[in-house]
Design an enzyme around this catalytic site. Structure first.
Site, PDB file in Angstrom:
ATOM      1  N   LYS A 180      40.122  37.231  47.634  1.00 45.23           N
ATOM      2  CA  LYS A 180      39.749  38.585  47.182  1.00 45.23           C
ATOM      3  C   LYS A 180      38.514  38.497  46.292  1.00 45.23           C
ATOM      4  O   LYS A 180      38.243  37.449  45.718  1.00 45.23           O
ATOM      5  CB  LYS A 180      40.904  39.264  46.456  1.00 45.23           C
ATOM      6  CG  LYS A 180      41.411  38.523  45.219  1.00 45.23           C
ATOM      7  CD  LYS A 180      40.655  38.828  43.950  1.00 45.23           C
ATOM      8  CE  LYS A 180      40.672  37.665  42.997  1.00 45.23           C
ATOM      9  NZ  LYS A 180      39.744  37.786  41.887  1.00 45.23           N
ATOM     10  N   ALA A 192      52.621  27.797  37.940  1.00 42.07           N
ATOM     11  CA  ALA A 192      52.782  29.111  38.565  1.00 42.07           C
ATOM     12  C   ALA A 192      53.568  28.960  39.868  1.00 42.07           C
ATOM     13  O   ALA A 192      54.467  29.753  40.159  1.00 42.07           O
ATOM     14  CB  ALA A 192      51.424  29.757  38.828  1.00 42.07           C
ATOM     15  N   LEU A 228      55.758  26.587  40.653  1.00 39.97           N
ATOM     16  CA  LEU A 228      57.144  26.225  40.353  1.00 39.97           C
ATOM     17  C   LEU A 228      57.930  27.448  39.900  1.00 39.97           C
ATOM     18  O   LEU A 228      59.061  27.692  40.334  1.00 39.97           O
ATOM     19  CB  LEU A 228      57.132  25.151  39.261  1.00 39.97           C
ATOM     20  CG  LEU A 228      58.450  24.469  38.948  1.00 39.97           C
ATOM     21  CD1 LEU A 228      59.040  23.816  40.186  1.00 39.97           C
ATOM     22  CD2 LEU A 228      58.255  23.416  37.860  1.00 39.97           C
ATOM     23  N   GLU A 259      50.138  35.437  37.471  1.00 42.86           N
ATOM     24  CA  GLU A 259      48.854  35.618  36.787  1.00 42.86           C
ATOM     25  C   GLU A 259      49.027  35.471  35.273  1.00 42.86           C
ATOM     26  O   GLU A 259      48.169  34.947  34.580  1.00 42.86           O
ATOM     27  CB  GLU A 259      48.326  37.029  37.061  1.00 42.86           C
ATOM     28  CG  GLU A 259      47.600  37.196  38.361  1.00 42.86           C
ATOM     29  CD  GLU A 259      46.113  36.933  38.193  1.00 42.86           C
ATOM     30  OE1 GLU A 259      45.703  35.824  38.573  1.00 42.86           O
ATOM     31  OE2 GLU A 259      45.399  37.798  37.693  1.00 42.86           O
ATOM     32  N   ASP A 279      44.027  41.657  40.559  1.00 44.46           N
ATOM     33  CA  ASP A 279      43.964  40.523  41.490  1.00 44.46           C
ATOM     34  C   ASP A 279      45.222  40.438  42.360  1.00 44.46           C
ATOM     35  O   ASP A 279      45.144  40.315  43.583  1.00 44.46           O
ATOM     36  CB  ASP A 279      43.797  39.194  40.728  1.00 44.46           C
ATOM     37  CG  ASP A 279      42.399  39.039  40.173  1.00 44.46           C
ATOM     38  OD1 ASP A 279      41.524  39.830  40.562  1.00 44.46           O
ATOM     39  OD2 ASP A 279      42.183  38.134  39.352  1.00 44.46           O
TER      40      ASP A 279
END
Ligand code: PMV
Length: 344
Positions: free
Chosen positions: A13, A111, A113, A141, A152
């Site tokens: 993105k 992140a 995990l 995030e 995002d």
């Protein structure tokens, strides 16, 4: 935890306009790119979960039984849990990461995990599932950069082209198929630090910085209007407007203190060939986008890519408006993607 192979992809993105301003409640325009990241989840009989992220050099393995023991509470909850600092510390222990580690690679492991332990697996996603994925991605995030705006994760989940403001999302009905060049300057940067820098500048010079954020908001709105018009009745003049908006926003972002010499270089190299670029995302290095106007000959694009590559940058030519996160069957995967996954 997993009984059969699961193939998932998510789009890359970019934020067209509104990065940083969106953290302060302004509008951002973000688009999903036709550059996708593929993920294959495959069951193992060795009682381990392996994580392989070849692009950032990560290979990791955990004992599933140990993970289950530690995190049964996660798995039993149907709804979202926030990654509190205590939970992140616990994850670090499980992951085997050193206490003081904050590098991007380690955060990516954490992140993963965290989300792996928390999300139920499905073969088809409903709107409710996607909403849940979006919420989980937001929490991911938060592990990575603390206080994200949510733009995002929203664009990666829903795809297309989105207008985003304070959690309110609307999709552009018919976004034009703009071609862009995505350039990675390869200069590392930290989103958390850059976001904090803008906040400090706003607190220090409110009279100067607040109007910049308001102006970025107006740029996003004008860009949304022009993209809408292009979807209905495309005309060459619209590209000139998009280019002007790109230039103005790039100057504003520099004034907010999130520019970088590498991004200036990107702008200069593309400007010398009549094209306009701006940073995308947090800035301070990282990535920039260049608008490729229609009628540009392929040799010109190749020459520009060559010039950028010789600055040490990586470039990808792509288009905007790709689908959001998706599940694939093995047979529907492009052979190149299949080969890449097989080579892991
Ligand atoms: O860190 P990136 O490149 O994905 O971009 C972050 C965009 C910001 O607007 C700076 C922060 C946010 O959470 O929206």
């Amino acid at each position: 935890m997993l009984s059969e192979v699961l193939l998932v992809s998510a789009p890359g993105k970019v934020i067209l306009h509104g990065e940083h301003a969106v953290v302060h409640g302004k509008v951002a325009l973000a688009v999903a790119l036709n550059l996708r990241t593929f993920l294959r989840l495959q069951p193992h009989s060795n009682g381990k979960v392996d994580l392989s992220l070849p692009n950032i050099g990560i290979k990791w393995a955990w004992d599933v039984a140990r993970l289950q023991l530690l995190d049964t509470s996660f798995l039993e909850q149907g709804d979202i849990t926030t990654p509190t600092p205590e939970l992140v510390e616990k994850l670090k222990e499980v992951a085997g990461l050193p206490e003081d580690c904050a590098v991007t690679e380690s955060l990516a492991v954490l992140a993963f995990l965290y989300l792996y332990l928390s999300i139920c697996r499905k073969q088809r996603w409903t709107k409710e599932d996607l909403e849940l994925i979006n919420k989980w991605a937001f929490q991911g995030e938060r592990v990575i950069h603390g206080n994200p705006s949510g733009v995002d994760n929203a664009v990666s989940t829903w795809g297309g082209a989105l207008r985003y403001q304070q959690g309110k999302i609307s999709s552009l009905k018919r976004p034009p198929a703009l071609q862009i060049l995505l350039t990675n300057t390869k200069v590392p940067r930290n989103t958390r630090t850059l976001v904090a820098g803008v906040r400090n500048r706003l607190l220090k010079f409110p009279e100067i910085v607040a109007p910049l954020l308001t102006s970025i908001d107006a740029i996003s709105l004008e860009c949304e209007r022009v993209l809408g018009e292009m979807g209905e009745a495309p005309a060459p003049e619209q590209y000139l407007v998009l280019e002007e908006l790109i230039d103005m926003n790039q100057h504003h972002l520099n004034a907010l203190g999130v520019g970088h010499a590498s991004l200036d270089q990107l702008c200069q190299v593309t400007r010398a060939r009549g094209l306009h670029s701006k940073l995308t995302g947090a800035g301070g290095g990282g990535c920039g986008i260049t608008l490729l106007k229609p009628g540009l000959e392929q040799p010109e694009v190749e020459a520009m890519k060559q010039a950028l590559t010789s600055c040490g940058f990586d470039c990808w030519e792509t288009s905007i408006g790709a689908p959001g996160v998706s599940i694939h069957s093995a047979t529907s995967l492009d052979s190149q993607v299949q080969q890449a996954l097989d080579g892991l």
